[in-house]
Each structure stands twice: as structure tokens, then as C-alpha cells.
Write a protein that holds these residues in place. Structure first.
Motif, short mmCIF file in Angstrom:
data_model
loop_
_atom_site.label_atom_id
_atom_site.label_comp_id
_atom_site.label_asym_id
_atom_site.label_seq_id
_atom_site.Cartn_x
_atom_site.Cartn_y
_atom_site.Cartn_z
N ALA A 162 3.52 3.11 -10.45
CA ALA A 162 4.97 3.32 -10.46
C ALA A 162 5.75 2.09 -10.92
CB ALA A 162 5.44 3.73 -9.06
N PHE A 163 5.33 0.90 -10.50
CA PHE A 163 6.15 -0.30 -10.74
C PHE A 163 5.43 -1.38 -11.55
CE2 PHE A 163 7.38 1.48 -6.58
CZ PHE A 163 8.70 1.82 -6.86
N GLY A 164 4.17 -1.16 -11.94
CA GLY A 164 3.44 -2.21 -12.64
C GLY A 164 2.82 -3.18 -11.64
N PHE A 165 2.60 -4.43 -12.07
CA PHE A 165 1.92 -5.41 -11.23
C PHE A 165 2.68 -5.67 -9.93
CE2 PHE A 165 1.46 -9.94 -10.02
CZ PHE A 165 0.17 -9.87 -9.57
N ILE A 166 4.02 -5.70 -10.01
CA ILE A 166 4.80 -5.97 -8.79
C ILE A 166 4.65 -4.85 -7.79
CG2 ILE A 166 6.93 -4.86 -9.55
CD1 ILE A 166 6.63 -8.23 -7.71
N GLY A 167 4.17 -3.69 -8.24
CA GLY A 167 3.97 -2.57 -7.33
C GLY A 167 2.91 -2.83 -6.29
N ILE A 168 2.02 -3.82 -6.53
CA ILE A 168 1.04 -4.20 -5.51
C ILE A 168 1.76 -4.66 -4.25
CG2 ILE A 168 -0.81 -5.83 -4.97
CD1 ILE A 168 -1.55 -5.86 -7.88
N PHE A 169 2.90 -5.33 -4.40
CA PHE A 169 3.66 -5.82 -3.26
C PHE A 169 4.64 -4.78 -2.73
CE2 PHE A 169 2.53 -9.42 -5.93
CZ PHE A 169 1.95 -10.28 -5.03
N ILE A 170 5.03 -3.80 -3.57
CA ILE A 170 6.03 -2.82 -3.16
C ILE A 170 5.41 -1.60 -2.50
CG2 ILE A 170 7.86 -1.29 -4.01
CD1 ILE A 170 8.43 -3.30 -6.20
N GLY A 171 4.30 -1.11 -3.06
CA GLY A 171 3.71 0.14 -2.58
C GLY A 171 3.31 0.14 -1.11
N PRO A 172 2.44 -0.78 -0.67
CA PRO A 172 2.03 -0.76 0.74
C PRO A 172 3.18 -0.95 1.74
CG PRO A 172 0.47 -2.02 -0.55
CD PRO A 172 1.62 -1.71 -1.46
N PRO A 173 4.15 -1.87 1.52
CA PRO A 173 5.26 -1.94 2.48
C PRO A 173 6.08 -0.66 2.55
CG PRO A 173 5.15 -3.96 1.21
CD PRO A 173 4.19 -3.01 0.58
N MET A 174 6.28 0.00 1.41
CA MET A 174 7.03 1.26 1.43
C MET A 174 6.29 2.31 2.25
SD MET A 174 8.51 1.58 -2.48
CE MET A 174 9.15 3.22 -2.14
N LEU A 175 4.97 2.38 2.07
CA LEU A 175 4.19 3.33 2.85
C LEU A 175 4.21 2.96 4.34
CD1 LEU A 175 0.98 4.27 0.84
CD2 LEU A 175 2.80 5.76 1.62
N ALA A 176 4.12 1.67 4.64
CA ALA A 176 4.11 1.24 6.04
C ALA A 176 5.42 1.60 6.73
CB ALA A 176 3.86 -0.27 6.12
N VAL A 177 6.53 1.30 6.08
CA VAL A 177 7.83 1.62 6.68
C VAL A 177 8.00 3.14 6.79
CG1 VAL A 177 10.32 1.49 6.34
CG2 VAL A 177 8.90 -0.52 5.91
N GLY A 178 7.61 3.87 5.75
CA GLY A 178 7.71 5.32 5.80
C GLY A 178 6.87 5.92 6.91
N LEU A 179 5.63 5.43 7.05
CA LEU A 179 4.76 5.93 8.11
C LEU A 179 5.33 5.60 9.49
CD1 LEU A 179 2.06 7.25 8.94
CD2 LEU A 179 1.03 4.98 8.84
N ASN A 180 5.89 4.40 9.62
CA ASN A 180 6.49 4.00 10.89
C ASN A 180 7.65 4.91 11.25
OD1 ASN A 180 6.91 2.55 13.16
ND2 ASN A 180 7.42 0.63 12.16
#
Length: 201
Positions: free
Chosen positions: A157-175
């Protein structure tokens, strides 16, 4: 890199104030308890991602250096250092061990060239798919499957910076989903039943 260093300077200088502003915004939006929990979840996930990226790069560099030494590739330590640096970008390590494979075959060492190819495919490059999600999941309160989906989905979705964006978005969403499902269902007031026909007469 110069622009990144410029931005990081202000992040380090004003980082605490930025965190306080972000926490205040989350307190307004979600309340004090939930806001603090979301900040902590995001911080632990980002820390896990950073540890996962650099830990994976170190593991790939160590395995690559061992392979170069076994195959007799000159400058094994320098190539290992290059593998470490290129591990931080997608499809970086194959540029190093692929070049070593071509060099060995060009020197007429077909057997060692095949060894280097297999070592790179199943040893060096496969580490990224195993070590990185494991290291991230140790710091982040996320299942390993969601970490993998977050890393690869973020890259798509976001390219290389997505490595830092994807997991936090999932973590917050799951929380948020876990907190929403844990809340008791609202009590619906019973509506008065319609009067019986004989009571209306």
C-alpha cells in the motif's frame, strides 16, 4: 537521506512535545484511559518494527558473510556489510549474493555458484520472512499472522515506509475492535406491548 536527517533532528528535539500533543488529542477523542492505551500500543508496535528490521538485517548479514566465506568469495566481510545495508530496502540482499553467484560462475566455479544461489535463496532471503515477523511480534501485542499481513500489506500500500505504517495500524485497529467487543451491549428498554383487542372494547 539528507532530508530524513533534517526531519529526524526536529523529531528528537521536539519529540516529547509531539507525544504530549498526540496524547492530548487522543484524550479528547477517546478519553484518557483509551488514549493512553492507544499511544502505548502504537509505541510498542513501532519499536518492534524497528527492532525487527535491524535484527533481520543483522541476521541476513551474518548468514551472507558465512556463505561468502564458505564459497571463497573475496571481500566476504565487505559484502556482508553491504548485505546489512541493503537489507533495509526491499529486494536488496539478492543484489549482493546474486552478484557473488554470477562472479563464481564467471570464474568457472559452477558448483560453488550453484551453492551460492541456493544459499542466497533458502538461507539469506528466507530469513526476512521468518526473523522479521518473529522479532516484531515479541515487542508488539499482535499475533504473528497479523504482523506478516501488516508488513506485506503496508509495503504493497505505501512502499518501503509501509513497513512502519502497516503493523501499527493493525495493532491500533485490533485494540479498538477488542475494546469494542468487550463492552457490554446496551440495554434496550422494553416497549409496551399492544393492548389486547378485548381490552380496547
Amino acid at each position: 537521506l539528507t532530508f530524513a536527517a533534517f526531519v529526524v533532528f526536529f523529531m528528537y528535539r521536539d519529540g516529547e512535545r509531539m507525544v504530549q500533543v498526540a496524547r492530548a488529542i487522543l484524550h479528547k477523542l477517546a478519553g484518557r484511559g483509551l488514549g493512553d492505551e492507544l499511544v502505548a500500543t502504537t509505541a510498542s508496535t513501532v519499536t518492534g518494527v524497528v527492532n525487527g528490521i535491524f535484527g533481520t538485517a543483522l541476521a541476513q548479514a551474518a548468514v551472507a558473510t558465512a556463505g561468502f566465506m564458505i564459497a571463497g568469495v573475496p571481500g566476504a566481510l565487505a559484502l556482508g556489510a553491504a548485505t546489512f545495508l541493503l537489507s533495509l530496502v526491499p529486494v536488496g540482499p539478492p543484489l549482493v549474493w546474486g552478484g557473488a553467484t554470477l562472479w563464481l560462475m564467471g570464474q568457472g566455479q559452477l558448483g560453488w555458484g550453484v551453492f551460492m544461489l541456493l544459499w542466497g535463496l533458502f538461507g539469506i532471503s528466507s530469513i526476512d520472512n521468518i526473523v522479521k515477523p518473529y522479532l516484531i511480534s515479541r515487542s508488539a501485542a499482535l499475533p504473528l499472522l497479523l504482523i506478516v499481513l501488516g508488513v506485506f500489506g503496508g509495503i504493497v500500500a505505501f512502499g518501503f515506509i509501509g513497513i512502519f505504517i502497516g503493523p501499527p495500524m493493525l495493532a491500533v485497529g485490533l485494540n479498538l475492535v477488542q475494546m469494542w467487543t468487550a463492552r457490554p451491549a446496551p440495554v434496550v428498554a422494553a416497549t409496551p406491548s399492544a393492548a389486547a383487542p378485548d381490552q380496547l372494547l
